[in-house]
Design an enzyme around this catalytic site. Structure first.
Site, PDB file in Angstrom:
ATOM      1  CE  LYS A 137      57.133 -38.959 -22.097  1.00 53.81           C
ATOM      2  NZ  LYS A 137      58.302 -38.809 -23.182  1.00 53.81           N
ATOM      3  N   GLY A 177      61.424 -36.174 -21.708  1.00 58.38           N
ATOM      4  CA  GLY A 177      61.234 -34.909 -21.402  1.00 58.38           C
ATOM      5  C   GLY A 177      59.986 -34.210 -20.769  1.00 58.38           C
ATOM      6  CG  PHE A 178      56.527 -32.799 -21.908  1.00 59.70           C
ATOM      7  CD1 PHE A 178      57.010 -31.716 -21.094  1.00 59.70           C
ATOM      8  CD2 PHE A 178      56.829 -32.615 -23.341  1.00 59.70           C
ATOM      9  CE1 PHE A 178      57.258 -30.455 -21.609  1.00 59.70           C
ATOM     10  CE2 PHE A 178      56.933 -31.377 -23.647  1.00 59.70           C
ATOM     11  CZ  PHE A 178      57.291 -30.235 -23.043  1.00 59.70           C
ATOM     12  CG  ASP A 199      64.221 -34.073 -27.460  1.00 57.15           C
ATOM     13  OD1 ASP A 199      65.377 -33.847 -27.615  1.00 57.15           O
ATOM     14  OD2 ASP A 199      63.762 -34.770 -26.575  1.00 57.15           O
ATOM     15  CB  THR A 255      57.835 -41.288 -15.346  1.00 60.14           C
ATOM     16  OG1 THR A 255      58.179 -40.249 -14.651  1.00 60.14           O
ATOM     17  CG2 THR A 255      58.482 -42.679 -14.813  1.00 60.14           C
TER      18      THR A 255
END
Length: 372
Positions: free
Chosen positions: A113, A95-96, A209, A98
């Site tokens: 991330k 979602g935020f 999520d 790679t």
């Protein structure tokens, strides 16, 4: 015969009061020392999980923060590896940002991330929130090991789980389908992790999520909930109203879609959808029922009304126990109730999974396991 004079009652009274006062003061001192010792012990225990090390590399203008004790590498090596990550190291995206696979010189492997959405001027607030998230440790949660701020990006360092995500195993890796016991273990471990976030963290954490791609698996298929990029820390019941709905379509509770208000009960709904995904082997918006305007919850309710229980279970799944299946379906139905107030808490879901489905006795894992 000589008879000593009797001490006055007044003298005896003050003697008793003095003795009692001395004993009281001594007791207070003893209790205070015990309390200080207890606090020190708790603080030492807490430091095992919340210990942070902040380092600033003046040459590269990088800031490195590590959690759960120091990473066993020089900061220069970590920063060098982070700066060298490129497209060949990409293992996914969320979602935020790679996600990259970072391999150290001794072959130690971590997931990194890269945060896409950065806002200037809020580094201190962002890092304070990360310090809280970095203090969380549980066997069914992916550890946040560190954070690095480079001039051009922000990077989160996590434990790397080589088996990948539940989404991969359910929907991509068709050569090795999960058997029934594997799916039950994944459901139970995921429930433990989410219950820990809701009920044992302070401040409590709503994930926002929960989905199969955010359930990562180790080599023993033990699940760990990942991706706290979407999680919001809750201070009180009124502190989590947002104007933007975060999450993944198909897993979102109806009231969350309507109001943008994330609660523990919206996480419970998402967990119920995850249970149905484990049972059916189908994504929440699988074309086989999405074309009829249904999601997995509506499709499941239709099959149950038509008494088509055999059509519910993933055909690739072996060793399915009919009694356990009905118990899991009942829990999933309660989790995905359209009325949020009627849904159980995650502690109740965990208790149902352990006591009514998994075995006659609660699992030995029911304790928080926060020390593992």
């Amino acid at each position: 015969m000589f008879v000593p004079p009797k001490k006055s009652s007044h003298y005896i009274k003050w003697l008793v009061i003095g003795a009692m006062s001395t004993m009281g003061i001594a007791l207070v001192i003893i209790l205070s020392l015990l309390w200080v010792r207890l606090l020190s012990k708790k603080e030492r225990a807490a430091r095992r999980y919340t210990e942070m090390k902040k380092q600033v590399d003046s040459e590269s203008r990088a800031k490195l923060i590590t959690f759960h004790g120091d990473l066993p590498y020089a900061s220069s090596e970590i920063i060098e590896k982070l700066e060298s990550l490129d497209a060949e190291d990409v293992v996914g995206s969320g979602g935020f940002g790679t996600v990259y696979r970072m391999v150290m010189n001794d072959c130690g492997t971590f997931a990194v991330k890269r945060i896409d959405r950065t806002r200037e001027g809020c580094d201190q607030v962002f890092e304070r929130e990360l310090e809280i998230l970095g203090s969380i440790k549980h066997i069914n949660l992916v550890n946040l090991r560190g954070y690095c701020r480079l001039p051009s990006s922000r990077l989160l360092i996590y434990d790397y789980l080589a088996m990948g995500s539940l989404d991969d195993l359910l929907h991509e890796n068709t050569q090795q389908p999960l058997n029934w016991n594997d799916r039950l273990n994944i459901a139970l471990g995921s429930a433990r992790g989410l219950a820990y976030l809701h009920h044992e963290c302070c401040p409590k954490v709503v994930h926002r999520d929960i989905k199969s791609s955010n359930i990562l698996l180790d080599e023993n298929l033990e699940p760990r909930i990942s991706d706290f990029g979407l999680a919001r820390l809750l201070v009180d019941e009124e502190a989590h109203v947002t104007t933007v709905v975060a999450g993944t379509f198909g897993y979102l509770a109806p009231e969350y879609l309507q109001s943008g208000r994330a609660t523990e009960k919206s996480d419970v709904y998402s967990f119920g959808v995850l249970l149905l995904e484990l049972i059916t082997g189908k994504r929440p918006t699988d074309p086989s029922f999405a074309k009829r305007g249904l999601n997995v919850v509506g499709w499941m309710n239709t099959l149950l009304r038509e008494n088509r229980l055999d059509d519910v279970v993933d055909k690739r799944c072996t060793n399915v126990d009919a009694g356990t299946l009905e118990g899991i379906l009942d829990i999933a139905a309660r989790c995905t109730d359209g009325n949020a107030e009627e849904r159980p808490s995650m502690n109740e879901v965990l208790q149902l999974l352990e006591q009514e489905v998994m075995s006659p006795c609660p699992s030995e894992f029911y304790e928080s396991q926060s020390d593992r």
